[in-house]
Design a protein around this motif. Structure first.
Motif, PDB file in Angstrom:
ATOM      1  N   UNK A 293      37.505 -41.921 -31.610  1.00  0.00           N
ATOM      2  CA  UNK A 293      36.195 -42.072 -30.984  1.00  0.00           C
ATOM      3  C   UNK A 293      35.563 -40.701 -30.864  1.00  0.00           C
ATOM      4  N   UNK A 294      34.255 -40.658 -31.048  1.00  0.00           N
ATOM      5  CA  UNK A 294      33.513 -39.395 -31.021  1.00  0.00           C
ATOM      6  C   UNK A 294      32.447 -39.477 -29.937  1.00  0.00           C
ATOM      7  N   UNK A 295      32.208 -38.352 -29.248  1.00  0.00           N
ATOM      8  CA  UNK A 295      31.258 -38.347 -28.143  1.00  0.00           C
ATOM      9  C   UNK A 295      30.521 -37.015 -28.087  1.00  0.00           C
ATOM     10  N   UNK A 296      29.405 -37.005 -27.370  1.00  0.00           N
ATOM     11  CA  UNK A 296      28.570 -35.808 -27.269  1.00  0.00           C
ATOM     12  C   UNK A 296      28.752 -35.133 -25.914  1.00  0.00           C
ATOM     13  N   UNK A 297      28.731 -33.789 -25.934  1.00  0.00           N
ATOM     14  CA  UNK A 297      28.808 -32.984 -24.716  1.00  0.00           C
ATOM     15  C   UNK A 297      27.501 -32.206 -24.602  1.00  0.00           C
ATOM     16  N   UNK A 298      26.598 -32.703 -23.771  1.00  0.00           N
ATOM     17  CA  UNK A 298      25.224 -32.209 -23.752  1.00  0.00           C
ATOM     18  C   UNK A 298      25.118 -30.743 -23.361  1.00  0.00           C
ATOM     19  N   UNK A 299      25.755 -30.339 -22.290  1.00  0.00           N
ATOM     20  CA  UNK A 299      25.626 -28.948 -21.830  1.00  0.00           C
ATOM     21  C   UNK A 299      26.529 -27.996 -22.617  1.00  0.00           C
ATOM     22  N   UNK A 316      32.173 -27.163 -31.854  1.00  0.00           N
ATOM     23  CA  UNK A 316      30.856 -26.600 -31.553  1.00  0.00           C
ATOM     24  C   UNK A 316      29.851 -26.949 -32.634  1.00  0.00           C
ATOM     25  N   UNK A 317      28.649 -27.350 -32.229  1.00  0.00           N
ATOM     26  CA  UNK A 317      27.592 -27.549 -33.210  1.00  0.00           C
ATOM     27  C   UNK A 317      26.895 -26.209 -33.433  1.00  0.00           C
ATOM     28  N   UNK A 318      26.259 -25.998 -34.598  1.00  0.00           N
ATOM     29  CA  UNK A 318      25.722 -24.678 -34.931  1.00  0.00           C
ATOM     30  C   UNK A 318      24.659 -24.143 -33.972  1.00  0.00           C
ATOM     31  N   UNK A 319      23.789 -25.017 -33.483  1.00  0.00           N
ATOM     32  CA  UNK A 319      22.665 -24.565 -32.662  1.00  0.00           C
ATOM     33  C   UNK A 319      23.030 -24.618 -31.185  1.00  0.00           C
ATOM     34  N   UNK A 320      22.904 -23.497 -30.503  1.00  0.00           N
ATOM     35  CA  UNK A 320      23.185 -23.459 -29.068  1.00  0.00           C
ATOM     36  C   UNK A 320      22.007 -24.032 -28.293  1.00  0.00           C
ATOM     37  N   UNK A 321      22.270 -24.473 -27.073  1.00  0.00           N
ATOM     38  CA  UNK A 321      21.241 -25.040 -26.186  1.00  0.00           C
ATOM     39  C   UNK A 321      20.473 -26.165 -26.863  1.00  0.00           C
ATOM     40  N   UNK A 322      21.169 -26.988 -27.646  1.00  0.00           N
ATOM     41  CA  UNK A 322      20.500 -28.063 -28.375  1.00  0.00           C
ATOM     42  C   UNK A 322      20.643 -29.416 -27.685  1.00  0.00           C
ATOM     43  N   UNK A 339      19.819 -34.150 -31.279  1.00  0.00           N
ATOM     44  CA  UNK A 339      19.838 -32.933 -30.463  1.00  0.00           C
ATOM     45  C   UNK A 339      18.548 -32.915 -29.663  1.00  0.00           C
ATOM     46  N   UNK A 340      18.664 -33.346 -28.420  1.00  0.00           N
ATOM     47  CA  UNK A 340      17.479 -33.555 -27.594  1.00  0.00           C
ATOM     48  C   UNK A 340      16.675 -32.274 -27.405  1.00  0.00           C
ATOM     49  N   UNK A 341      17.316 -31.200 -26.992  1.00  0.00           N
ATOM     50  CA  UNK A 341      16.594 -29.945 -26.756  1.00  0.00           C
ATOM     51  C   UNK A 341      16.382 -29.153 -28.043  1.00  0.00           C
ATOM     52  N   UNK A 342      17.282 -29.320 -28.998  1.00  0.00           N
ATOM     53  CA  UNK A 342      17.155 -28.596 -30.261  1.00  0.00           C
ATOM     54  C   UNK A 342      16.160 -29.207 -31.220  1.00  0.00           C
ATOM     55  N   UNK A 343      15.672 -30.417 -30.906  1.00  0.00           N
ATOM     56  CA  UNK A 343      14.679 -31.098 -31.729  1.00  0.00           C
ATOM     57  C   UNK A 343      15.174 -31.267 -33.173  1.00  0.00           C
ATOM     58  N   UNK A 344      16.426 -31.680 -33.280  1.00  0.00           N
ATOM     59  CA  UNK A 344      17.052 -31.841 -34.589  1.00  0.00           C
ATOM     60  C   UNK A 344      17.848 -33.142 -34.660  1.00  0.00           C
ATOM     61  N   UNK A 345      18.111 -33.555 -35.887  1.00  0.00           N
ATOM     62  CA  UNK A 345      19.091 -34.601 -36.159  1.00  0.00           C
ATOM     63  C   UNK A 345      20.293 -33.902 -36.788  1.00  0.00           C
TER      64      UNK A 345
END
Length: 416
Positions: A293-299, A316-322, A339-345
């Motif tokens: 199972x895979x999940x997202x860690x927002x902060x 870690x995903x490439x873009x910080x604060x995303x 990526x809510x804050x990073x404005x990316x998919x």
């Protein structure tokens, strides 16, 4: 659940041909080193596990995401009040909603349409972009025991249920809603007041399972509307997303407790601590290939993975604060996330989560660190010669170049 159907194939290409490319993207093949180099041989760089696609509109705030029947990704643009679509190679198109709202959850239906939640409506969009909206009957409720009575529903998640109907929690109204394909809505009151239901999924037992954000409970509702609730032992944990697991249990995220929870169909709950503290698990959780199972860690800006035995890994995903939020899986095992804050998919290819050690000899430390990052490795010990002439460069490394190691393995660098 905010996740999508996993039964969709994704176009796969690359320098090694379609068959081999599919093996590289879907699973780590027999020869890891060959697979990593082969996938991006034309680019002259090792293949990367993560890719990101910037959404053209700067005010999108992507929320939920789902895989469409044709393999495109559909997502809600919460701030922009639109439904977005992106192809697997990053081509975007947006479909503005007729009336301004804040779409959040989205799910694919068997007929190819996408259903989504927004404000106090349930919406439907066809693959060609035709949008229909169905108002949810208003409910009077309070934000707090002493607050004023207000009308509202505020659905967030949505999932396919049995008999072709769709189910959604009404966060503000403390209800579970059901909508037929023709748009008829029924509502069922949750026993716990101010429970604030959030995520929902179809369980292996044919019932709908949902999270109660403020109630710290997991709820179960039968297709006929009978509700049972199960208390989570950890208080103030804010359960958010939920999905059906490959082991016949339900798995959910606990945002404030930094835990992944598991509940059996009979109601027994177990919890597993995520290594990163204050990671703020979001509502994204889905099942990938190989039973993980895979999940997202927002902060924390990470994607987490948990086995059915409870072993957790983080990436870690490439873009910080995303702020990664929703996540879904496609048929070849790739993970797509917003990526809510990073404005990316974002795209994660689990089969490429490896460190391919680059050749560092003759490079400066800055150049070496860049190459290590490109190879999904990190610099470990930095050993510097006591005597040297001129500019320091790498004269040795451990392990040697071309070694294939676990993701973000440490490489010792010796300078001279």
């Amino acid at each position: 659940m905010l996740n999508a159907s996993r039964a969709v194939r994704e176009p796969v290409g690359g320098a090694c041909g379609s068959r081999r490319g599919r093996a590289v993207l879907g699973s780590f093949g027999m020869s890891a080193a060959v697979a990593l180099v082969c996938a991006h041989a034309a680019l002259g760089a090792p293949a990367r596990a993560f890719s990101e696609f910037r959404i053209p509109a700067s005010t999108s705030d992507p929320g939920g995401i789902a895989v469409g029947r044709e393999g495109d990704l559909w997502f809600t643009e919460t701030r922009r009040s639109a439904i977005g679509r992106v192809t697997p190679n990053g081509k975007f198109r947006a479909f503005p909603l007729p009336a301004h709202s804040t779409p959040t959850g989205i799910v694919a239906a068997p007929d190819g349409s996408l259903w989504f939640t927004e404000g106090n409506d349930i919406g439907r969009i066809t693959p060609s972009g035709t949008i229909s909206q169905f108002p949810i009957p208003p409910t009077e409720a309070r934000f707090s025991p002493t607050g004023p009575l207000l009308d509202g529903s505020s659905p967030y998640a949505i999932t396919m249920g049995p008999e072709g109907n769709l189910w959604f929690p009404e966060w503000f109204a403390d209800k579970i809603g059901r909508i037929t394909p023709s748009g008829t809505i029924s509502q069922f009151q949750i026993p716990t007041a101010e429970s604030r239901p959030y995520g929902i999924t179809l369980g292996p037992d044919g019932n709908l399972w949902f999270t109660e954000e403020r109630g710290d409970k997991i709820g179960r509702i039968t297709p006929s509307g009978v509700i049972n609730e199960f208390q989570i032992s950890t208080g103030n944990n804010f359960p958010y997303g939920i999905t059906d697991g490959p082991d016949g249990n339900l798995w959910f995220t606990e945002a404030f407790a930094d835990k992944i929870g598991r509940i059996t169909p009979s109601g027994a709950i177990s919890e597993f601590q995520v290594p990163t503290t204050r990671s703020t698990l979001s509502y994204g959780i889905t099942v990938g290939r190989k039973g993980n199972l895979w999940f997202t860690e927002e902060k924390a800006d990470k994607i987490g993975r948990i086995t059915t035995g409870g072993k957790i890994s983080e990436f870690r995903i490439p873009t910080s604060a995303s702020s990664p939020t929703a996540i879904t899986s496609s048929a070849n095992g790739n993970l797509w996330f917003t990526e809510w804050a990073g404005n990316r998919i974002g795209l994660l290819r689990p089969g490429l989560l490896r460190c391919l050690v680059p050749k560092l000899k003759g490079k400066t430390l800055t150049q070496a660190k860049k190459l290590l990052n490109q190879g999904q490795c990190v610099a470990g010990k930095i050993l510097e010669a006591t005597k040297h002439k001129g500019k320091l460069v790498v004269v040795g490394q451990t392990p040697a170049a071309k070694k294939v190691l676990p993701y973000e393995a440490k490489v010792t660098v010796r300078l001279g």
